[in-house]
Design a protein around this motif. Structure first.
Motif, PDB file in Angstrom:
ATOM      1  N   GLU A  89       0.836  -1.208   0.000  1.00 29.66           N
ATOM      2  CA  GLU A  89       0.000   0.000   0.000  1.00 29.66           C
ATOM      3  C   GLU A  89       0.872   1.260   0.000  1.00 29.66           C
ATOM      4  O   GLU A  89       0.553   2.238  -0.677  1.00 29.66           O
ATOM      5  N   ASN A  90       1.969   1.245   0.748  1.00 25.74           N
ATOM      6  CA  ASN A  90       2.891   2.384   0.749  1.00 25.74           C
ATOM      7  C   ASN A  90       3.473   2.627  -0.640  1.00 25.74           C
ATOM      8  O   ASN A  90       3.550   3.766  -1.106  1.00 25.74           O
ATOM      9  N   ILE A  91       3.884   1.557  -1.289  1.00 24.92           N
ATOM     10  CA  ILE A  91       4.464   1.686  -2.633  1.00 24.92           C
ATOM     11  C   ILE A  91       3.403   2.170  -3.611  1.00 24.92           C
ATOM     12  O   ILE A  91       3.661   3.051  -4.439  1.00 24.92           O
ATOM     13  N   ARG A  97       0.504   9.131  -5.935  1.00 19.75           N
ATOM     14  CA  ARG A  97       0.624  10.543  -5.578  1.00 19.75           C
ATOM     15  C   ARG A  97       2.036  11.083  -5.699  1.00 19.75           C
ATOM     16  O   ARG A  97       2.260  12.267  -5.486  1.00 19.75           O
ATOM     17  N   ASN A  98       2.995  10.199  -5.952  1.00 18.04           N
ATOM     18  CA  ASN A  98       4.395  10.581  -6.091  1.00 18.04           C
ATOM     19  C   ASN A  98       4.948  11.218  -4.811  1.00 18.04           C
ATOM     20  O   ASN A  98       5.836  12.054  -4.849  1.00 18.04           O
ATOM     21  N   VAL A  99       4.345  10.848  -3.681  1.00 19.21           N
ATOM     22  CA  VAL A  99       4.763  11.345  -2.381  1.00 19.21           C
ATOM     23  C   VAL A  99       4.725  10.179  -1.406  1.00 19.21           C
ATOM     24  O   VAL A  99       3.826   9.348  -1.465  1.00 19.21           O
ATOM     25  N   ILE A 100       5.694  10.123  -0.520  1.00 19.99           N
ATOM     26  CA  ILE A 100       5.669   9.096   0.517  1.00 19.99           C
ATOM     27  C   ILE A 100       4.648   9.531   1.565  1.00 19.99           C
ATOM     28  O   ILE A 100       4.745  10.606   2.143  1.00 19.99           O
ATOM     29  N   VAL A 102       3.298   9.642   4.910  1.00 15.63           N
ATOM     30  CA  VAL A 102       3.873   9.443   6.243  1.00 15.63           C
ATOM     31  C   VAL A 102       2.928   8.675   7.157  1.00 15.63           C
ATOM     32  O   VAL A 102       3.355   7.807   7.921  1.00 15.63           O
ATOM     33  N   GLU A 103       1.649   8.955   7.060  1.00 15.48           N
ATOM     34  CA  GLU A 103       0.673   8.278   7.911  1.00 15.48           C
ATOM     35  C   GLU A 103       0.687   6.765   7.665  1.00 15.48           C
ATOM     36  O   GLU A 103       0.657   5.976   8.605  1.00 15.48           O
ATOM     37  N   LEU A 104       0.768   6.363   6.398  1.00 17.25           N
ATOM     38  CA  LEU A 104       0.834   4.934   6.083  1.00 17.25           C
ATOM     39  C   LEU A 104       2.109   4.293   6.603  1.00 17.25           C
ATOM     40  O   LEU A 104       2.097   3.159   7.081  1.00 17.25           O
ATOM     41  N   VAL A 105       3.206   5.011   6.519  1.00 15.28           N
ATOM     42  CA  VAL A 105       4.481   4.482   7.013  1.00 15.28           C
ATOM     43  C   VAL A 105       4.412   4.264   8.521  1.00 15.28           C
ATOM     44  O   VAL A 105       4.874   3.232   9.033  1.00 15.28           O
ATOM     45  N   ILE A 106       3.804   5.197   9.231  1.00 17.59           N
ATOM     46  CA  ILE A 106       3.694   5.057  10.691  1.00 17.59           C
ATOM     47  C   ILE A 106       2.766   3.904  11.054  1.00 17.59           C
ATOM     48  O   ILE A 106       3.057   3.125  11.970  1.00 17.59           O
ATOM     49  N   VAL A 107       1.659   3.757  10.332  1.00 17.18           N
ATOM     50  CA  VAL A 107       0.742   2.642  10.599  1.00 17.18           C
ATOM     51  C   VAL A 107       1.452   1.311  10.340  1.00 17.18           C
ATOM     52  O   VAL A 107       1.326   0.364  11.125  1.00 17.18           O
ATOM     53  N   THR A 108       2.210   1.234   9.256  1.00 16.67           N
ATOM     54  CA  THR A 108       2.967   0.020   8.964  1.00 16.67           C
ATOM     55  C   THR A 108       3.971  -0.270  10.072  1.00 16.67           C
ATOM     56  O   THR A 108       4.132  -1.414  10.498  1.00 16.67           O
ATOM     57  N   SER A 109       4.631   0.772  10.549  1.00 16.21           N
ATOM     58  CA  SER A 109       5.588   0.600  11.646  1.00 16.21           C
ATOM     59  C   SER A 109       4.898   0.127  12.915  1.00 16.21           C
ATOM     60  O   SER A 109       5.430  -0.729  13.635  1.00 16.21           O
TER      61      SER A 109
END
Length: 156
Positions: A89-91, A97-100, A102-109
């Motif tokens: 989902e992050n990828i 959107r061509n943007v990382i 951040v909310e998804l990265v934190i949820v994954t973490s």
């Protein structure tokens, strides 16, 4: 070989805005992201196969119908699949959107750390390890809360 010549040409062109080079880098990022997506899909299917084979083995081995190992190991395997899905989902969000995001990265973490807590073995680990995990969860939770609050304030 053609792409290499184009790359060298883009490096040597004296473009004050570096437009050609930045376009090339963007295309390269998209290609790498697509390759990562395909690899992540493969990992998801391998993890899913591992989970299914583990469950079948546990259900049909003596004593039949009872799990010989702890449920925590099974939950760990489930969370492996969920973590892989979150990474995909992050990828995908990056490609869209061509943007990382951040909310998804934190949820994954948070999911990854939760997996560590679930499979945490108190007999093999020390108390300091559990404290470190707790502080990591606290920091990630606060980060997630701050991001959510900032998104709420940004809405009209």
């Amino acid at each position: 070989m053609r792409w290499f010549k184009k790359f060298i040409r883009n490096l040597t062109i004296s473009d004050p805005d570096n437009e050609h080079f930045l376009k090339f880098i963007h295309r390269l990022e998209v290609i790498v992201s697509k390759i990562l997506s395909l690899l992540m899909i493969g990992i998801i299917f391998v993890s899913l196969f591992d989970l299914v084979s583990f469950l079948v083995q546990q259900v049909f081995s003596p004593p039949t119908g009872f799990f010989n190992r702890t449920l925590f190991e099974i939950f760990g395997l489930f969370l492996n699949v969920l973590i892989a899905l979150e990474l995909l989902e992050n990828i995908t969000a990056y490609l869209q959107r061509n943007v990382i995001h951040v909310e998804l990265v934190i949820v994954t973490s948070l999911i990854a750390v939760a997996r560590k807590v679930i499979i945490f073995d108190l007999e093999k680990k020390q108390a300091i390890d559990l404290i470190a995990l707790a502080l990591t969860i606290l920091a990630l939770s606060i980060s997630y809360l701050l991001i959510r609050l900032s998104r709420i304030k940004d809405r009209p």
